[in-house]
Design a protein around this motif. Sequence first.
Motif, PDB file in Angstrom:
ATOM      1  N   CYS A 186      -0.569  -0.351  -1.567  1.00 57.93           N
ATOM      2  CA  CYS A 186       0.820  -0.013  -1.252  1.00 57.93           C
ATOM      3  C   CYS A 186       1.781  -0.434  -2.347  1.00 57.93           C
ATOM      4  CB  CYS A 186       1.225  -0.589   0.103  1.00 57.93           C
ATOM      5  SG  CYS A 186       1.129  -2.376   0.207  1.00 57.93           S
ATOM      6  N   ALA A 187       1.294  -1.154  -3.365  1.00 59.99           N
ATOM      7  CA  ALA A 187       2.162  -1.512  -4.496  1.00 59.99           C
ATOM      8  C   ALA A 187       2.752  -0.275  -5.171  1.00 59.99           C
ATOM      9  CB  ALA A 187       1.385  -2.347  -5.513  1.00 59.99           C
ATOM     10  N   LEU A 188       2.081   0.857  -5.037  1.00 69.58           N
ATOM     11  CA  LEU A 188       2.585   2.085  -5.665  1.00 69.58           C
ATOM     12  C   LEU A 188       4.006   2.415  -5.200  1.00 69.58           C
ATOM     13  CD1 LEU A 188       2.116   4.635  -7.428  1.00 69.58           C
ATOM     14  CD2 LEU A 188       1.074   5.709  -5.410  1.00 69.58           C
ATOM     15  N   ALA A 189       4.305   2.114  -3.940  1.00 74.71           N
ATOM     16  CA  ALA A 189       5.639   2.441  -3.410  1.00 74.71           C
ATOM     17  C   ALA A 189       6.722   1.718  -4.209  1.00 74.71           C
ATOM     18  CB  ALA A 189       5.720   2.075  -1.933  1.00 74.71           C
ATOM     19  N   THR A 190       6.518   0.442  -4.458  1.00 71.82           N
ATOM     20  CA  THR A 190       7.506  -0.329  -5.227  1.00 71.82           C
ATOM     21  C   THR A 190       7.528   0.127  -6.686  1.00 71.82           C
ATOM     22  OG1 THR A 190       7.218  -2.209  -3.746  1.00 71.82           O
ATOM     23  CG2 THR A 190       8.210  -2.661  -5.877  1.00 71.82           C
ATOM     24  N   HIS A 191       6.368   0.451  -7.205  1.00 66.57           N
ATOM     25  CA  HIS A 191       6.262   0.958  -8.573  1.00 66.57           C
ATOM     26  C   HIS A 191       7.138   2.213  -8.733  1.00 66.57           C
ATOM     27  CE1 HIS A 191       3.076   0.968 -12.032  1.00 66.57           C
ATOM     28  NE2 HIS A 191       4.268   1.201 -12.485  1.00 66.57           N
ATOM     29  N   ILE A 192       7.025   3.118  -7.779  1.00 64.81           N
ATOM     30  CA  ILE A 192       7.838   4.343  -7.810  1.00 64.81           C
ATOM     31  C   ILE A 192       9.324   4.000  -7.708  1.00 64.81           C
ATOM     32  CG2 ILE A 192       8.429   6.430  -6.496  1.00 64.81           C
ATOM     33  CD1 ILE A 192       5.394   6.617  -5.779  1.00 64.81           C
ATOM     34  N   ALA A 217       9.052   7.087  -1.199  1.00 66.45           N
ATOM     35  CA  ALA A 217       8.033   6.429  -2.030  1.00 66.45           C
ATOM     36  C   ALA A 217       6.957   5.789  -1.151  1.00 66.45           C
ATOM     37  CB  ALA A 217       8.698   5.376  -2.920  1.00 66.45           C
ATOM     38  N   TYR A 218       7.393   5.219  -0.038  1.00 68.08           N
ATOM     39  CA  TYR A 218       6.448   4.515   0.835  1.00 68.08           C
ATOM     40  C   TYR A 218       5.557   5.518   1.598  1.00 68.08           C
ATOM     41  CZ  TYR A 218       5.189   0.247   3.514  1.00 68.08           C
ATOM     42  OH  TYR A 218       4.543  -0.841   4.074  1.00 68.08           O
ATOM     43  N   LEU A 219       6.168   6.575   2.129  1.00 69.85           N
ATOM     44  CA  LEU A 219       5.360   7.584   2.828  1.00 69.85           C
ATOM     45  C   LEU A 219       4.339   8.206   1.880  1.00 69.85           C
ATOM     46  CD1 LEU A 219       4.555   9.431   5.149  1.00 69.85           C
ATOM     47  CD2 LEU A 219       6.425  10.972   4.470  1.00 69.85           C
ATOM     48  N   GLU A 273      -0.738   3.665 -12.992  1.00 73.63           N
ATOM     49  CA  GLU A 273      -1.723   2.964 -12.164  1.00 73.63           C
ATOM     50  C   GLU A 273      -3.102   3.621 -12.227  1.00 73.63           C
ATOM     51  OE1 GLU A 273      -0.591   2.064  -8.190  1.00 73.63           O
ATOM     52  OE2 GLU A 273       1.254   1.031  -8.787  1.00 73.63           O
ATOM     53  N   GLY A 274      -3.130   4.903 -12.644  1.00 78.47           N
ATOM     54  CA  GLY A 274      -4.392   5.635 -12.577  1.00 78.47           C
ATOM     55  C   GLY A 274      -4.824   5.862 -11.135  1.00 78.47           C
TER      56      GLY A 274
END
Lengths: 209, 209
Positions: free
Chosen positions: B11-17, B162-164, B204-205
């Motif tokens: 879920c780190a991707l959400a914050t990354h976005i 971003a989270y969804l 992130e790949g």
Amino acid sequence: MFRLYYAPSTCALATHIALEEAGAPYEAVLVDFSSQSQRSPEYLAINPKGRVPALVTESGTLTETPALLCFVAQRFPKAELAPFADPFALAQVQEFNSYLCSTVHVAHAHRVRGTRWADDPAAIEAMKRKVPSNVTECFALIEHKLLKGPWVMGNDYTICDAYLFTIASWVEADGVDTTELPRIREHRTRMLARPAVQKAVAAEGTQIG
Amino acid sequence: MFRLYYAPSTCALATHIALEEAGAPYEAVLVDFSSQSQRSPEYLAINPKGRVPALVTESGTLTETPALLCFVAQRFPKAELAPFADPFALAQVQEFNSYLCSTVHVAHAHRVRGTRWADDPAAIEAMKRKVPSNVTECFALIEHKLLKGPWVMGNDYTICDAYLFTIASWVEADGVDTTELPRIREHRTRMLARPAVQKAVAAEGTQIG
């Protein structure tokens, strides 16, 4: 006039306390879990998730405890229940509340709501067995790292305190040894001295500890 | 310069976005789950929970995705990633994000992190079997009730998107039939057209879907 849909011994108590602390105009409406009222068509029209709490406001209905707590704090700013002017401080409040909803409440729920995550009775029993150690681990982190004292965020009472008090009211039943949690026990005592807490607890008829 | 600790497909991707959308100054730091780096003393000193994401800011370290998303939105207001001036609208954002962290992410996690909640291998398998129906139920609610369209909150792009997008990137692996989720698939397509999303995903790949 808001309407708070609640059931005793659920996380709805946190919002109930916050509404009292804020001096908000509201009425509390009992959802009778013993007759599965949370699954009735009438209640699902209010909250399609079939859970409590739900808060009916002048703008619409809200669910999810961290959202309700933030809403009450921001809607009634005079009560100063959250540091809205400071992004980092507000994020710390959110961080604590997110941990309670996504990890601590979930760890507890495996004792009482295991059917959410497995159908096999043996698996449900296996989940129950791990609840004491899981909830103990969560509360050890709160006791030693997260609870700044005297309130969760330090000197300022916030919505985090209502939420911690609520989730911590389940730890004895979850099989946690509270002699290892003196600061959380002191927090409970401190909370029970507040008129808003006394009023919400009495209104719900909720057992604490 | 912030530091975002992340691992791919989390879920780190959400914050990354969100950091990309906000134009925030940050560097992304990989936490290598394959070598259990999230349990190393060095990382536990940053985040005692031993999980990602963690965001090191000028004021201190924050964890928990809903908190990080709110922090980024409030700290970089020009990006207009959350409606901070409107208590009800902000609570709707929080409500959606709380549902993702406490119910949807948790439903998914029973496929890949069952050892959190039971020790018995048969119980862990029983949890896995229920993941497709549980995650399907969550996403049916999002598809039919929560996702207003074109973005989660309607016309305004917010941190909820971003989270969804992040949590929805796991549904195929969770065994969900996405032909029943046309609006969520369109949302994914819409997200993938945004430069900030493309940049975070590429960095992130991460595999989407």
